[in-house]
Design a protein around this motif. Structure first.
Motif, PDB file in Angstrom:
ATOM      1  N   GLY A  13      70.169 120.831  27.811  1.00 17.21           N
ATOM      2  CA  GLY A  13      69.997 122.096  27.090  1.00 17.21           C
ATOM      3  C   GLY A  13      69.252 121.956  25.772  1.00 17.21           C
ATOM      4  N   ARG A  14      69.253 120.751  25.169  1.00 15.26           N
ATOM      5  CA  ARG A  14      68.583 120.608  23.864  1.00 15.26           C
ATOM      6  C   ARG A  14      67.087 120.885  23.966  1.00 15.26           C
ATOM      7  NH1 ARG A  14      69.220 115.163  25.600  1.00 15.26           N
ATOM      8  NH2 ARG A  14      67.513 113.717  25.113  1.00 15.26           N
ATOM      9  N   PHE A  15      66.507 120.636  25.143  1.00 16.80           N
ATOM     10  CA  PHE A  15      65.062 120.860  25.283  1.00 16.80           C
ATOM     11  C   PHE A  15      64.752 122.354  25.347  1.00 16.80           C
ATOM     12  CE2 PHE A  15      65.864 116.633  27.143  1.00 16.80           C
ATOM     13  CZ  PHE A  15      65.181 115.899  26.195  1.00 16.80           C
ATOM     14  N   ALA A  16      65.625 123.111  26.016  1.00 20.97           N
ATOM     15  CA  ALA A  16      65.440 124.561  26.068  1.00 20.97           C
ATOM     16  C   ALA A  16      65.574 125.126  24.658  1.00 20.97           C
ATOM     17  CB  ALA A  16      66.482 125.191  26.988  1.00 20.97           C
ATOM     18  N   LEU A  17      66.555 124.607  23.886  1.00 22.56           N
ATOM     19  CA  LEU A  17      66.759 125.097  22.517  1.00 22.56           C
ATOM     20  C   LEU A  17      65.543 124.806  21.661  1.00 22.56           C
ATOM     21  CD1 LEU A  17      70.472 124.042  21.817  1.00 22.56           C
ATOM     22  CD2 LEU A  17      69.578 126.356  22.183  1.00 22.56           C
ATOM     23  N   SER A  18      64.991 123.558  21.799  1.00 25.66           N
ATOM     24  CA  SER A  18      63.844 123.227  20.942  1.00 25.66           C
ATOM     25  C   SER A  18      62.618 124.037  21.356  1.00 25.66           C
ATOM     26  CB  SER A  18      63.556 121.726  20.926  1.00 25.66           C
ATOM     27  OG  SER A  18      63.272 121.276  22.223  1.00 25.66           O
ATOM     28  N   ALA A  19      62.486 124.357  22.667  1.00 24.63           N
ATOM     29  CA  ALA A  19      61.356 125.182  23.114  1.00 24.63           C
ATOM     30  C   ALA A  19      61.500 126.594  22.540  1.00 24.63           C
ATOM     31  CB  ALA A  19      61.295 125.226  24.629  1.00 24.63           C
ATOM     32  N   ALA A  20      62.742 127.118  22.566  1.00 20.57           N
ATOM     33  CA  ALA A  20      62.972 128.478  22.054  1.00 20.57           C
ATOM     34  C   ALA A  20      62.688 128.529  20.553  1.00 20.57           C
ATOM     35  CB  ALA A  20      64.415 128.897  22.339  1.00 20.57           C
ATOM     36  N   ALA A  21      63.105 127.466  19.825  1.00 22.19           N
ATOM     37  CA  ALA A  21      62.893 127.444  18.371  1.00 22.19           C
ATOM     38  C   ALA A  21      61.407 127.392  18.040  1.00 22.19           C
ATOM     39  CB  ALA A  21      63.604 126.234  17.770  1.00 22.19           C
ATOM     40  N   ALA A  22      60.614 126.750  18.926  1.00 26.46           N
ATOM     41  CA  ALA A  22      59.174 126.611  18.668  1.00 26.46           C
ATOM     42  C   ALA A  22      58.430 127.921  18.908  1.00 26.46           C
ATOM     43  CB  ALA A  22      58.602 125.519  19.550  1.00 26.46           C
ATOM     44  N   GLU A  23      59.052 128.881  19.651  1.00 29.53           N
ATOM     45  CA  GLU A  23      58.341 130.127  19.988  1.00 29.53           C
ATOM     46  C   GLU A  23      58.327 131.101  18.810  1.00 29.53           C
ATOM     47  OE1 GLU A  23      60.175 131.497  23.579  1.00 29.53           O
ATOM     48  OE2 GLU A  23      59.199 129.910  24.727  1.00 29.53           O
TER      49      GLU A  23
END
Ligand code: FAD
Ligand code: GLY
Length: 387
Positions: free
Chosen positions: A377-387
């Protein structure tokens, strides 16, 4: 994801994709806990990164700025190693050649010394038990090292294990505990229906399982059947290595040594490993003249006596590197699917903690706080934060 192993209920069935040290160690722990486990290995067990490795258990020497988050997990696993090794040797009846001389990180020039003293300051600020030792003391411990040695960091708790023996012992232990190990059985697909993994497809046959563990190392992303958001972002990071042959009765090195440009790992059987490159070349297995030359030259500068040693083997392996170089452990968006991959440069070190935490999760639904930061899940969170 819990509740197998009780004498009244049906045992939980688990399919493990990948028979490297990670898949095999999890299989052993799960089988001991009462689960009915099958390991599916595409090739021979232990033939992936697990055989290409140097087997260093280097939680302290390899601690780098930016990786402080890994330290608790790495140190916890390092602390488990002595007990894990003793239990595994007893249970399997096979030796692991765990060596406990510790590790020296040597300086050959004044510049190296300045860099290492800076590194030591950072590492000791993390509470790691490292110390500076003088050139004379380094040469007293390792008389064959170059007279150029200017001093070293000594890491008394960074030991090493013979990783190939580890894989053999884990396989024997897993089978003795009741796991079934199927070699030359590539998993063609993880079967997912309505968001749930229900088993794996092997040689065109559906093998039903309550839980599927993805432990396919650098190949984990390529395993078919998962929706895009459930594919772990793991890539191969190539490492070339050379094995030299010492006289086992008169070895020229006893500690693990990190020198500028190469590390040296002496084995009990007389092999001396010289490693390793870190290359972003996909699954390119070639050995290159430049890399082999650079490794041998760096090793020779530190330990001139290697000049006389025979070259026994040269090899390349693929470390499973995740997007942030930390392991991927635990559950994700597909129910019944558990990740145990992305161990990058520390998969041997992390074997005991991974096996324990993943088995606890599957058998008892217990989520070890140590692995919480390492979910997919940390990768989904970091992708969302980058958007
Ligand atoms: P692997 O050992 O690669 O096992 C994965 C297995 O999955 C393979 O056997 C593969 O055949 C199988 N597989 C793949 N796809 C499928 C499929 N579809 N179906 C069935 N099976 C499949 N770590 C340390 O802790 N200390 C070190 O000193 C160290 N040195 C290293 C030096 C080098 C040069 C390299 C390359 C790695 C090193 N590592 C070290 C890292 C360590 O070796 C790895 O992190 C560890 O071996 C990963 O284990 P694994 O079981 O996840 O992967
Ligand atoms: N941990 C040593 C390597 O990955 O080369």
């Amino acid at each position: 994801m819990t509740g197998s192993g009780s004498s009244t209920s049906k045992p939980m069935t688990v399919a493990i994709v990948g028979g490297g040290v990670i898949g095999l160690a999890i299989a052993w722990r799960l089988a001991l806990g009462g689960a009915r486990v099958t390991v599916f290995e595409r090739d021979a067990t232990g033939s992936g990164a697990s055989q290409a490795s140097a087997g260093m258990l280097a939680a302290c020497a390899e601690a780098e700025p930016g990786e402080e988050g890994h330290l608790a997990l790495n140190r916890a696993s390092q602390n488990l190693w002595p007990g894990f090794a003793a239990e595994l040797e007893r249970y399997s009846g096979l030796p692991l050649d765990l060596r406990t001389e510790g590790t020296l990180i040597i300086a050959l020039t004044a510049d190296d010394e300045a860099r290492l003293r800076h590194q030591l300051e950072f590492q000791t600020s993390l509470g790691l038990p490292l110390q500076w030792i003088s050139a004379a003391e380094v040469r007293r411990r390792e008389p064959h090292l170059s007279p150029q040695v200017a001093g070293a960091i000594f890491s008394p708790e960074d030991h090493q294990v013979e990783n190939r023996k580890l894989a053999q012992a884990l396989r024997a232990a897993a089978e003795k505990a009741g796991a079934s190990v199927r070699e030359h059985s590539p998993v063609e697909k993880i079967a997912v229906e309505n968001g749930r993994a229900g088993g794996v497809l092997v040689a065109g046959k559906f093998e039903k399982a309550d839980v599927v563990v993805l432990a396919a190392g650098a190949w984990s992303r390529a395993v078919e059947g998962l929706p895009p958001q459930a594919r772990p972002p793991v890539r191969p990071v190539k490492g070339q290595m050379i094995a030299l042959r010492m006289d086992a009765k008169a070895p020229i090195l006893s500690h693990v040594v990190w020198a500028p440009g190469a590390y040296l790992v002496p084995r009990r059987d007389g092999r001396l490993l010289v490693g390793a490159t870190v290359e972003e070349k996909g699954f390119d297995p070639s050995l290159t003249a430049g890399a082999q030359l650079a490794l041998l030259e760096a090793a020779w500068r530190a330990l001139p006596a290697i000049e006389e040693l025979a070259i026994e083997e040269a090899r390349a392996g693929f470390r499973p590197g995740s997007r942030d170089d930390a392991p991927i452990l635990g559950t994700g968006p597909v129910e019944g699917l558990v990740y145990a991959t992305g161990h990058y440069r520390n998969g041997i070190l992390l074997t005991p903690i991974t096996a324990r935490a993943i088995a606890d999760l599957i058998l008892h639904g217990k989520h070890d706080p140590l692995i919480r930061p390492f979910g997919l899940g940390r990768f989904a969170l970091s992708a969302a934060a980058a958007e």
